[in-house]
Motif scaffolding. Sequence first.
Motif, PDB file in Angstrom:
ATOM      1  N   ILE A   7       0.854  -1.185   0.000  1.00  0.00           N
ATOM      2  CA  ILE A   7       0.000   0.000   0.000  1.00  0.00           C
ATOM      3  C   ILE A   7       0.891   1.237   0.000  1.00  0.00           C
ATOM      4  CG2 ILE A   7      -1.841   1.253   1.178  1.00  0.00           C
ATOM      5  CD1 ILE A   7      -2.493  -1.341   2.682  1.00  0.00           C
ATOM      6  N   LYS A   8       0.596   2.191  -0.841  1.00  0.00           N
ATOM      7  CA  LYS A   8       1.382   3.427  -0.876  1.00  0.00           C
ATOM      8  C   LYS A   8       0.914   4.368   0.237  1.00  0.00           C
ATOM      9  CE  LYS A   8       3.336   6.731  -4.126  1.00  0.00           C
ATOM     10  NZ  LYS A   8       3.394   7.177  -5.543  1.00  0.00           N
ATOM     11  N   HIS A   9       1.883   4.949   0.956  1.00  0.00           N
ATOM     12  CA  HIS A   9       1.530   5.926   1.986  1.00  0.00           C
ATOM     13  C   HIS A   9       2.092   7.299   1.573  1.00  0.00           C
ATOM     14  CE1 HIS A   9       5.579   6.411   3.698  1.00  0.00           C
ATOM     15  NE2 HIS A   9       5.725   5.093   3.580  1.00  0.00           N
ATOM     16  N   ASP A  10       1.595   8.346   2.209  1.00  0.00           N
ATOM     17  CA  ASP A  10       2.020   9.703   1.829  1.00  0.00           C
ATOM     18  C   ASP A  10       2.663  10.458   2.984  1.00  0.00           C
ATOM     19  OD1 ASP A  10      -0.193   9.980   3.392  1.00  0.00           O
ATOM     20  OD2 ASP A  10      -1.347  11.232   1.984  1.00  0.00           O
ATOM     21  N   GLN A  11       3.291   9.707   3.902  1.00  0.00           N
ATOM     22  CA  GLN A  11       3.908  10.348   5.054  1.00  0.00           C
ATOM     23  C   GLN A  11       5.423  10.266   4.978  1.00  0.00           C
ATOM     24  OE1 GLN A  11       2.333  10.323   8.827  1.00  0.00           O
ATOM     25  NE2 GLN A  11       0.250   9.758   8.282  1.00  0.00           N
ATOM     26  N   ASP A  12       6.068  11.191   5.675  1.00  0.00           N
ATOM     27  CA  ASP A  12       7.530  11.253   5.693  1.00  0.00           C
ATOM     28  C   ASP A  12       8.050  10.532   6.933  1.00  0.00           C
ATOM     29  OD1 ASP A  12      10.187  11.807   5.472  1.00  0.00           O
ATOM     30  OD2 ASP A  12      10.017  13.966   5.872  1.00  0.00           O
ATOM     31  N   PHE A  13       8.645   9.362   6.709  1.00  0.00           N
ATOM     32  CA  PHE A  13       9.225   8.589   7.800  1.00  0.00           C
ATOM     33  C   PHE A  13      10.752   8.538   7.695  1.00  0.00           C
ATOM     34  CE2 PHE A  13       4.927   6.600   7.550  1.00  0.00           C
ATOM     35  CZ  PHE A  13       4.496   6.936   8.818  1.00  0.00           C
ATOM     36  N   SER A  14      11.339   9.534   7.065  1.00  0.00           N
ATOM     37  CA  SER A  14      12.785   9.535   6.850  1.00  0.00           C
ATOM     38  C   SER A  14      13.555   9.533   8.167  1.00  0.00           C
ATOM     39  CB  SER A  14      13.200  10.742   6.009  1.00  0.00           C
ATOM     40  OG  SER A  14      12.745  11.948   6.585  1.00  0.00           O
ATOM     41  N   ASP A  15      13.049  10.256   9.167  1.00  0.00           N
ATOM     42  CA  ASP A  15      13.723  10.296  10.470  1.00  0.00           C
ATOM     43  C   ASP A  15      13.681   8.922  11.142  1.00  0.00           C
ATOM     44  OD1 ASP A  15      14.997  11.712  12.688  1.00  0.00           O
ATOM     45  OD2 ASP A  15      13.112  11.392  13.754  1.00  0.00           O
ATOM     46  N   GLU A  16      12.499   8.304  11.141  1.00  0.00           N
ATOM     47  CA  GLU A  16      12.353   6.974  11.746  1.00  0.00           C
ATOM     48  C   GLU A  16      13.169   5.918  10.999  1.00  0.00           C
ATOM     49  OE1 GLU A  16       9.943   9.025  11.077  1.00  0.00           O
ATOM     50  OE2 GLU A  16       8.646   9.267  12.845  1.00  0.00           O
ATOM     51  N   LEU A  17      13.224   6.018   9.664  1.00  0.00           N
ATOM     52  CA  LEU A  17      13.990   5.054   8.868  1.00  0.00           C
ATOM     53  C   LEU A  17      15.489   5.195   9.127  1.00  0.00           C
ATOM     54  CD1 LEU A  17      11.961   5.286   5.541  1.00  0.00           C
ATOM     55  CD2 LEU A  17      12.209   3.243   6.955  1.00  0.00           C
ATOM     56  N   ALA A  18      15.959   6.441   9.340  1.00  0.00           N
ATOM     57  CA  ALA A  18      17.375   6.670   9.664  1.00  0.00           C
ATOM     58  C   ALA A  18      17.714   6.048  11.018  1.00  0.00           C
ATOM     59  CB  ALA A  18      17.666   8.170   9.672  1.00  0.00           C
ATOM     60  N   LYS A  19      16.793   6.197  11.972  1.00  0.00           N
ATOM     61  CA  LYS A  19      17.009   5.596  13.292  1.00  0.00           C
ATOM     62  C   LYS A  19      16.968   4.071  13.206  1.00  0.00           C
ATOM     63  CE  LYS A  19      15.080   9.503  15.894  1.00  0.00           C
ATOM     64  NZ  LYS A  19      13.945   9.968  16.743  1.00  0.00           N
ATOM     65  N   ALA A  20      16.081   3.546  12.354  1.00  0.00           N
ATOM     66  CA  ALA A  20      15.976   2.096  12.177  1.00  0.00           C
ATOM     67  C   ALA A  20      17.287   1.530  11.641  1.00  0.00           C
ATOM     68  CB  ALA A  20      14.837   1.770  11.222  1.00  0.00           C
ATOM     69  N   LYS A  21      17.919   2.267  10.752  1.00  0.00           N
ATOM     70  CA  LYS A  21      19.214   1.822  10.213  1.00  0.00           C
ATOM     71  C   LYS A  21      20.273   1.792  11.306  1.00  0.00           C
ATOM     72  CE  LYS A  21      22.533   2.658   6.505  1.00  0.00           C
ATOM     73  NZ  LYS A  21      22.915   3.518   5.356  1.00  0.00           N
ATOM     74  N   GLN A  22      20.241   2.796  12.175  1.00  0.00           N
ATOM     75  CA  GLN A  22      21.198   2.822  13.288  1.00  0.00           C
ATOM     76  C   GLN A  22      20.976   1.634  14.225  1.00  0.00           C
ATOM     77  OE1 GLN A  22      21.701   6.711  15.294  1.00  0.00           O
ATOM     78  NE2 GLN A  22      20.592   7.620  13.557  1.00  0.00           N
ATOM     79  N   VAL A  23      19.704   1.308  14.480  1.00  0.00           N
ATOM     80  CA  VAL A  23      19.384   0.167  15.343  1.00  0.00           C
ATOM     81  C   VAL A  23      19.890  -1.127  14.719  1.00  0.00           C
ATOM     82  CG1 VAL A  23      17.498  -1.225  16.273  1.00  0.00           C
ATOM     83  CG2 VAL A  23      17.376   1.265  16.405  1.00  0.00           C
ATOM     84  N   ALA A  24      19.690  -1.285  13.417  1.00  0.00           N
ATOM     85  CA  ALA A  24      20.148  -2.492  12.718  1.00  0.00           C
ATOM     86  C   ALA A  24      21.667  -2.601  12.765  1.00  0.00           C
ATOM     87  CB  ALA A  24      19.659  -2.463  11.274  1.00  0.00           C
ATOM     88  N   GLU A  25      22.355  -1.496  12.558  1.00  0.00           N
ATOM     89  CA  GLU A  25      23.821  -1.494  12.614  1.00  0.00           C
ATOM     90  C   GLU A  25      24.316  -1.832  14.014  1.00  0.00           C
ATOM     91  OE1 GLU A  25      24.718   1.786   9.078  1.00  0.00           O
ATOM     92  OE2 GLU A  25      24.478   2.456  11.155  1.00  0.00           O
ATOM     93  N   TYR A  26      23.624  -1.336  15.022  1.00  0.00           N
ATOM     94  CA  TYR A  26      23.978  -1.637  16.409  1.00  0.00           C
ATOM     95  C   TYR A  26      23.783  -3.125  16.690  1.00  0.00           C
ATOM     96  CZ  TYR A  26      24.429  -0.849  21.454  1.00  0.00           C
ATOM     97  OH  TYR A  26      24.856  -0.864  22.768  1.00  0.00           O
TER      98      TYR A  26
END
Length: 334
Positions: A7-26
């Motif tokens: 499903i396509k969404h129209d919200q900006d989750f760039s901040d949350e996605l950046a944090k998710a990447k940090q969590v994955a790297e950790y």
Amino acid sequence: MILTYKIKHDQDFSDELAKAKQVAEYGIKYRTRSSKDVKHIGLKSAISNQILKKYANDKSAKKVTNVKLTIPNQGITLKKKERKIRITPLNLTLKYHFPDNFEKINQIEVGEKYVYVSVTVPEREQIEPENYLGVDLNTTGHIAVMSNPKTGKIWKLGKKAQHIHLKYKNDRRKLQVKGKYKKVKQVNDRESRIVRDLNHKISSKIVETAAANNCGIRMENLEGIRDSAKCKKSFKYSLHSWSFYQLQFMLEYKARLLGVKIEFVEPEYTSQDCSRCGYLGIRNGEAFKCPHCGHVDHADANAAFNIAMRSGDQCGADRDASYGSTGAPQVATV
């Protein structure tokens, strides 16, 4: 069965996605599964737990490239009457349009543009078929030709696929010459969407026809065909550019949903044997002719009948005599 809808969404989750990447790297670096260890990053603990579960357990993971926000079932509220999904940790409500025959939502992954909803769908008990439809998959002409040996009927599906591939191939070539590589990616994405939609329509037509006629489906076993097929360059392009496996996957899961049985047969000589007498005939492009019994047919239709009867339960002569010749088939086209 587990299916995933997009499903396509129209919200900006760039901040949350950046944090998710940090969590994955950790998680990869310290192999921890506790959200307390990544609390300082600032991502919701329900999402952090799912990301750590995925990346900390994967010992082969060395580098993080694309991480999605994973929300477990506990963080999801479903309103089936309104056809709405509420994702509590992200304060996101979505309207869905996919079939609502699923039993539950397993989890949801949120990316930059799309939400991926994983659901459990009940499968029907497999029905023992009265007979089989043969499906011949092709790289040129019609994508799929389906036959019913009992009635002699033929369906030719997906003729425009080859035109689509050639059109976008030429578009890519022109853009590459001009160095417009961003446009090339857009063309690739557009072609993929069109082909996927076409494969959905073709697979639905095949499976629904089989279910309506209490038939199973027989197809050629195409495993390894990309590597083993010996062909000229123009044919090889068609072979590699069209997704055999996407269509086959769609056929298999849709068949399971409707209880339709699928069998695979070896592909040798399906396009060369005569579907009427079984002797080796002559194929010339789209035309097939048998020098032994005089049978003339469309080559792909002849192959589809051979595939349907490949098990040896019924010989070609019996099919032709009992159910009518394939020389003047009824044809349905998608």
